[in-house]
Write a protein that holds these residues in place. Structure first.
Motif, PDB file in Angstrom:
ATOM      1  N   ALA A 389       0.837  -1.197   0.000  1.00  0.00           N
ATOM      2  CA  ALA A 389       0.000   0.000   0.000  1.00  0.00           C
ATOM      3  C   ALA A 389       0.873   1.249   0.000  1.00  0.00           C
ATOM      4  O   ALA A 389       1.929   1.298   0.637  1.00  0.00           O
ATOM      5  CB  ALA A 389      -0.916  -0.004   1.214  1.00  0.00           C
ATOM      6  N   SER A 390       0.429   2.247  -0.733  1.00  0.00           N
ATOM      7  CA  SER A 390       1.155   3.519  -0.799  1.00  0.00           C
ATOM      8  C   SER A 390       0.802   4.408   0.387  1.00  0.00           C
ATOM      9  O   SER A 390      -0.313   4.340   0.929  1.00  0.00           O
ATOM     10  CB  SER A 390       0.820   4.242  -2.102  1.00  0.00           C
ATOM     11  N   GLU A 391       1.740   5.268   0.766  1.00  0.00           N
ATOM     12  CA  GLU A 391       1.448   6.252   1.818  1.00  0.00           C
ATOM     13  C   GLU A 391       0.376   7.230   1.372  1.00  0.00           C
ATOM     14  O   GLU A 391      -0.240   7.908   2.205  1.00  0.00           O
ATOM     15  CB  GLU A 391       2.726   7.008   2.186  1.00  0.00           C
ATOM     16  N   LEU A 392       0.135   7.311   0.071  1.00  0.00           N
ATOM     17  CA  LEU A 392      -0.908   8.202  -0.437  1.00  0.00           C
ATOM     18  C   LEU A 392      -2.311   7.722  -0.086  1.00  0.00           C
ATOM     19  O   LEU A 392      -3.265   8.493  -0.202  1.00  0.00           O
ATOM     20  CB  LEU A 392      -0.799   8.315  -1.963  1.00  0.00           C
ATOM     21  N   ALA A 393      -2.445   6.461   0.291  1.00  0.00           N
ATOM     22  CA  ALA A 393      -3.775   5.893   0.521  1.00  0.00           C
ATOM     23  C   ALA A 393      -4.588   6.740   1.485  1.00  0.00           C
ATOM     24  O   ALA A 393      -5.768   7.021   1.252  1.00  0.00           O
ATOM     25  CB  ALA A 393      -3.654   4.462   1.030  1.00  0.00           C
ATOM     26  N   ALA A 394      -3.960   7.183   2.573  1.00  0.00           N
ATOM     27  CA  ALA A 394      -4.679   7.987   3.559  1.00  0.00           C
ATOM     28  C   ALA A 394      -5.009   9.366   2.998  1.00  0.00           C
ATOM     29  O   ALA A 394      -6.105   9.906   3.229  1.00  0.00           O
ATOM     30  CB  ALA A 394      -3.846   8.111   4.836  1.00  0.00           C
ATOM     31  N   ALA A 395      -4.069   9.949   2.243  1.00  0.00           N
ATOM     32  CA  ALA A 395      -4.261  11.309   1.742  1.00  0.00           C
ATOM     33  C   ALA A 395      -5.375  11.395   0.703  1.00  0.00           C
ATOM     34  O   ALA A 395      -6.107  12.396   0.641  1.00  0.00           O
ATOM     35  CB  ALA A 395      -2.952  11.829   1.149  1.00  0.00           C
ATOM     36  N   ILE A 396      -5.531  10.371  -0.143  1.00  0.00           N
ATOM     37  CA  ILE A 396      -6.544  10.441  -1.196  1.00  0.00           C
ATOM     38  C   ILE A 396      -7.901   9.949  -0.724  1.00  0.00           C
ATOM     39  O   ILE A 396      -8.930  10.260  -1.337  1.00  0.00           O
ATOM     40  CB  ILE A 396      -6.123   9.630  -2.437  1.00  0.00           C
ATOM     41  N   SER A 397      -7.934   9.186   0.369  1.00  0.00           N
ATOM     42  CA  SER A 397      -9.195   8.633   0.859  1.00  0.00           C
ATOM     43  C   SER A 397     -10.139   9.744   1.303  1.00  0.00           C
ATOM     44  O   SER A 397      -9.748  10.660   2.035  1.00  0.00           O
ATOM     45  CB  SER A 397      -8.945   7.667   2.018  1.00  0.00           C
ATOM     46  N   GLY A 398     -11.359   9.662   0.820  1.00  0.00           N
ATOM     47  CA  GLY A 398     -12.365  10.647   1.180  1.00  0.00           C
ATOM     48  C   GLY A 398     -12.394  11.858   0.275  1.00  0.00           C
ATOM     49  O   GLY A 398     -13.363  12.633   0.310  1.00  0.00           O
ATOM     50  N   LYS A 399     -11.361  12.078  -0.522  1.00  0.00           N
ATOM     51  CA  LYS A 399     -11.362  13.205  -1.442  1.00  0.00           C
ATOM     52  C   LYS A 399     -12.318  12.944  -2.598  1.00  0.00           C
ATOM     53  O   LYS A 399     -12.468  11.813  -3.063  1.00  0.00           O
ATOM     54  CB  LYS A 399      -9.961  13.448  -2.011  1.00  0.00           C
ATOM     55  N   VAL A 400     -12.943  14.021  -3.047  1.00  0.00           N
ATOM     56  CA  VAL A 400     -13.803  13.943  -4.223  1.00  0.00           C
ATOM     57  C   VAL A 400     -12.996  14.417  -5.427  1.00  0.00           C
ATOM     58  O   VAL A 400     -12.532  15.564  -5.463  1.00  0.00           O
ATOM     59  CB  VAL A 400     -15.068  14.798  -4.056  1.00  0.00           C
ATOM     60  N   TRP A 401     -12.826  13.552  -6.391  1.00  0.00           N
ATOM     61  CA  TRP A 401     -12.064  13.877  -7.598  1.00  0.00           C
ATOM     62  C   TRP A 401     -13.054  14.197  -8.713  1.00  0.00           C
ATOM     63  O   TRP A 401     -13.874  13.368  -9.089  1.00  0.00           O
ATOM     64  CB  TRP A 401     -11.162  12.709  -7.987  1.00  0.00           C
ATOM     65  N   GLN A 402     -12.984  15.415  -9.229  1.00  0.00           N
ATOM     66  CA  GLN A 402     -13.870  15.869 -10.291  1.00  0.00           C
ATOM     67  C   GLN A 402     -13.156  15.788 -11.635  1.00  0.00           C
ATOM     68  O   GLN A 402     -11.956  16.089 -11.716  1.00  0.00           O
ATOM     69  CB  GLN A 402     -14.326  17.306 -10.032  1.00  0.00           C
ATOM     70  N   PHE A 403     -13.899  15.423 -12.679  1.00  0.00           N
ATOM     71  CA  PHE A 403     -13.273  15.194 -13.978  1.00  0.00           C
ATOM     72  C   PHE A 403     -13.831  16.122 -15.047  1.00  0.00           C
ATOM     73  O   PHE A 403     -15.015  16.485 -15.038  1.00  0.00           O
ATOM     74  CB  PHE A 403     -13.480  13.736 -14.414  1.00  0.00           C
ATOM     75  N   ASP A 404     -12.934  16.504 -15.959  1.00  0.00           N
ATOM     76  CA  ASP A 404     -13.358  17.236 -17.140  1.00  0.00           C
ATOM     77  C   ASP A 404     -14.250  16.323 -17.980  1.00  0.00           C
ATOM     78  O   ASP A 404     -14.237  15.093 -17.823  1.00  0.00           O
ATOM     79  CB  ASP A 404     -12.140  17.667 -17.963  1.00  0.00           C
TER      80      ASP A 404
END
Length: 517
Positions: A389-404
């Protein structure tokens, strides 16, 4: 889709082939009392039906390499082998793709039997006199129902049976009027002059069947085909005018696919009723339209069915090997559902070789146990490799990613990879103006195994994810019962994410997104 096989040119082989060609078709088991699986298939050991359990075990084992979702073998009207490959499972409908063409062909034969249609020679345009059709000439006026059934309409259409893009079929699906799109195509050749695969031909047949039977191809199918055969669990997509798609779009359970094959094995008879004219089945069994693959064995086509005359094999065939295989000379019906194309002749040879005797074989408990073990093993999902698992897992969890705006219509994505039960939420643009887009949510497996959302619309959805490196996370997704496998590779870069999408059909697209404020 090119088939290659050495030609046996011995005089004995040729003499035998000519002898069979000269004889009227008769199943090796035509005089046997038929078992009717209307209420369900009765099971039997393979040996009791003259089949080899060890050979069937090898077939089941090879299924994983062929990306099968299921394989089912019946002989003498008894179910002798049935395997489902996890995460797909028994009891789920499966997309049958162009097997739909064979079903629509069957319904056309029934409508002729019922006097609702005159014959295969009836001109097609007379059913669409209420429309203004483009590019009408003498050739288009001469297209018959038989031309639609045999894929010889002569309409200009690009949908080759190879790895190329089926341009015309995609354009039809994107149009607001599928029937009009097909009818307006210019002519490329005279009707009947050659085979050219065309899902639009079959869609016109569905529209004609619907028009002549009260407005619904599905309703007619339920009355004349599905209900008599005991088929209840059906889904069928429709065109924008509400007509069931004629060239694809039908969903059936594998056991019900086998019932359709059994109807053809019994020459259109079912439980004392002639549901389909025997002559209609004979047209399939003596197909003469060369499919033009240019390799051996040759393939022919009639009434929506493929045939391999050399092997006495008759096949309702859908993309990625959704198959109903009828083998009258050994009294076998076989079914596969799958996620990729693979050569047909070796599969048919293996099934035929497993039918070793015209009478019961001695019981073989060791081989039967081997077959049971292979079936059980197929039902157990094998974990794929996973990275740390990447250390990014915690940072990206819960974020809403919006797309063009993108070709997939994905508007936003949320992952929670740190919860006790990791989850995803994906939202697509609404197709209807003013409608509220509904999010699709579910669990995601991080241990190399799919997690399944059984409450998803239409069919269960299986999803798993894996870190490829410190910044890249891949999501594999399957709708169980579809032949498509989708892969999203997300590469995170601070507040931005790049997504590379591809599926097992070769479609690829890139999307760019950013974290919502």
């Amino acid at each position: 889709m090119r088939m290659h096989r050495k030609i046996n040119s011995s005089l004995a082989h040729l003499a035998t082939a000519l002898l069979f060609a000269a004889m009227p078709f008769k199943s090796a088991w035509a005089d046997e009392p038929a078992a009717w699986p209307t209420a369900g298939w009765a099971a039997s050991t393979p040996e009791a039906q003259g089949m080899d359990s060890a050979a069937l075990a090898k077939l089941v084992e090879r299924g994983e390499a062929n990306s099968l979702d299921s394989i089912l073998i019946t002989r003498h009207g008894k179910l002798v082998a049935e395997a489902y490959y996890a995460p797909y499972r028994a009891g789920l409908k499966h997309a049958v793709n162009s097997v739909t063409k064979a079903v629509v062909g069957t319904l056309t034969g029934m409508a002729i039997q019922d006097g609702l249609l005159a014959s295969r020679e009836q001109p097609v345009l007379e059913f669409f006199s209420d429309r203004t059709v483009a590019n009408v000439d003498a050739a288009k006026k001469s297209i018959t129902l038989g031309n639609l059934l045999d894929q010889t309409s002569g309409l200009d259409w690009k949908e080759k049976l190879d790895a190329s893009v089926p341009e015309s079929m995609i354009q039809m699906r994107r149009s607001r009027d599928w029937q009009g799109f097909v009818l307006d195509r210019p002519m490329a050749q005279a009707p009947g002059s050659g085979f050219n695969y065309n899902s639009g031909n079959s869609h016109l047949l569905s529209a004609i069947v619907a028009k002549k039977t009260g407005g619904s191809t599905l309703a007619y199918a339920q009355k004349r085909l599905f209900e008599p055969l005991g088929i209840a669990d059906v889904r069928w997509i429709k065109d924008p005018q509400g007509i069931e798609a004629g060239g694809f779009g039908l969903y059936l359970q594998p056991r019900d696919m086998a019932k359709i094959g059994y109807l053809y094995l019994r020459k259109g008879q079912w439980a004392g009723r002639q549901l389909l004219p025997a002559e209609w089945v004979e047209k399939v069994f003596s197909a003469s339209v060369d499919m033009g693959f240019g390799a051996k064995p040759a393939f022919s086509y009639a009434n929506g069915w493929w045939t391999i005359p050399e092997k006495r094999a008759y096949i309702a065939a859908g993309y990625n090997r959704q198959l109903i295989i009828v083998l009258p000379e050994v009294d076998v019906v076989a079914v596969t559902t799958s996620r990729r194309n693979f050569p047909l002749p070796p599969l048919i040879d293996a099934i035929t070789a497993a039918a070793r005797s015209t009478s019961p074989l001695p019981a073989d408990t060791a081989a039967e146990a081997q077959l049971a073990d292979r079936i059980r093993n197929a039902s157990i999902e094998k974990p794929s490799a996973v990275g740390p698992a990447s250390e990014l897992a915690a940072a990206i969890s819960g974020k809403v990613w919006q797309f063009d705006r993108n070709a997939l219509g994905v508007s936003r994505l949320t992952l929670d990879l740190k919860a006790a039960t990791p989850t995803y939420e994906i939202v697509f643009d609404s197709r209807d103006a003013g409608a509220v887009a509904r999010p699709f949510t579910g669990p995601i497996g991080l241990d190399g195994l799919y997690r399944v959302n059984d409450k998803a619309p239409n069919a269960p959805v299986a999803v798993k994810g894996n870190w490829l490196d410190a910044q890249s996370f891949r999501i594999d997704s399957r709708v169980l019962g579809e032949d498509e496998v989708t892969m999203y590779t997300l590469r995170f870069d601070g507040q931005r994410v790049n997504v590379a999408f591809e599926n097992n059909r070769g479609f690829k697209v890139q999307m760019q997104g950013r974290a919502a404020e």
